[in-house]
Design an enzyme around this catalytic site. Sequence first.
Site, PDB file in Angstrom:
ATOM      1  N   ARG A  86       0.822  -1.219   0.000  1.00 57.56           N
ATOM      2  CA  ARG A  86       0.000   0.000   0.000  1.00 57.56           C
ATOM      3  C   ARG A  86       0.855   1.269   0.000  1.00 57.56           C
ATOM      4  NH1 ARG A  86      -2.351  -3.525  -1.326  1.00 57.56           N
ATOM      5  NH2 ARG A  86      -4.308  -4.421  -0.593  1.00 57.56           N
ATOM      6  N   SER A 124     -11.560   0.779   3.216  1.00 55.35           N
ATOM      7  CA  SER A 124     -10.691   0.312   4.302  1.00 55.35           C
ATOM      8  C   SER A 124      -9.930   1.502   4.867  1.00 55.35           C
ATOM      9  CB  SER A 124      -9.716  -0.749   3.784  1.00 55.35           C
ATOM     10  OG  SER A 124     -10.414  -1.881   3.323  1.00 55.35           O
ATOM     11  N   GLU A 139      -4.977   4.346   6.189  1.00 58.41           N
ATOM     12  CA  GLU A 139      -4.684   4.101   4.781  1.00 58.41           C
ATOM     13  C   GLU A 139      -4.960   5.301   3.879  1.00 58.41           C
ATOM     14  OE1 GLU A 139      -6.268   1.135   1.270  1.00 58.41           O
ATOM     15  OE2 GLU A 139      -5.752   0.269   3.220  1.00 58.41           O
TER      16      GLU A 139
END
Length: 341
Positions: free
Chosen positions: A165, A239, A335
Amino acid sequence: MDVMTNVPLKQYTTMKLGGETRYMVAVNSASDVVTLYRNARKENLPIFVLGGGSNVITRDETFEGIILLNKIEGFEVVADNDDTTDIKIGAGEVWDEVVERAVGLGLQGIEAMSGIPGTAGAAPVQNVGAYGQEIADTLVSLEAYDSKTDSIVTISADECDFSYRNSIFRDSQKGRYCILNITLRLNKAEPRPPFYASLQKYIEDNDIREVNLSVIRVAVLNIRSEKLPDPAEIPSAGSFFKNALIEKWQLEQLQKEYSDVPNYAMSDGRYKVPTGWLIDRAGLKGFASHGMRVYEKNALVLVNESATGYGDLAAIREQIIQTVYDKFGIRIEQEPLELSL
């Protein structure tokens, strides 16, 4: 290019929070991007690139710069052989529509990333991924405007420095580039097991005997609909926390008390532990505070029920991070990107 002024950012982000931006401009071509950056430089105005707004958190203060809405289109086969096909995709293309078209062409490599919101240009920024696939697996290169050198450059996949990520675009070179297009190399082979655990379970539970690209796409969309709220109906940023990456000794400590802790070995020797599992085991699934709630179907997701400002989001975020740390000794991370003021 049309310039909009004093635009509420909550209208352009799926979390539906945030203040205003002084200017907002939609761009449709590389030349638009170059012109906008050069004009902004003359006026000493910062630029923030926004795609679908599904992975961005905005604060309440006015952004005294320009939000660049990337609307660059394009879907072109640029190379083809017996085994693979290279496709150049405009950064403003809707990502899920890209996946749908690739599956329709019988091209494998991104089908498990069906249903991920946002645009194609945003995919390399955080190295998006799902169900065993990530953009780093298929990206060949991308073209971008380099605001440091005032030029359009080609950046190879290796130069993106992908990790879980993460990439140079949200790390060491954050804010430097505006991605114009991406080139993916997809293959013509049918998907083969073993599949990602939850995807394999869906296939088995539904007694699916023949698995092809379309079957995987439908399966992933169905799994996501069960676990993730539709941002068009329930404001969220998908998320909200990255899955935790921990050292082997930390995993061994966890396993002493929680023998059922799910974990996945990473290539660098660390282990990925689902942060949703950590939040759930910390007793926070369904937890509500400051108008925000941990989604009952997926503890990795924060939904906005009645929050009115960034402070509300920040408050519950810190409560969750601290509670998980106090219980497991693991510090989880947000995130979504935050708009730099």
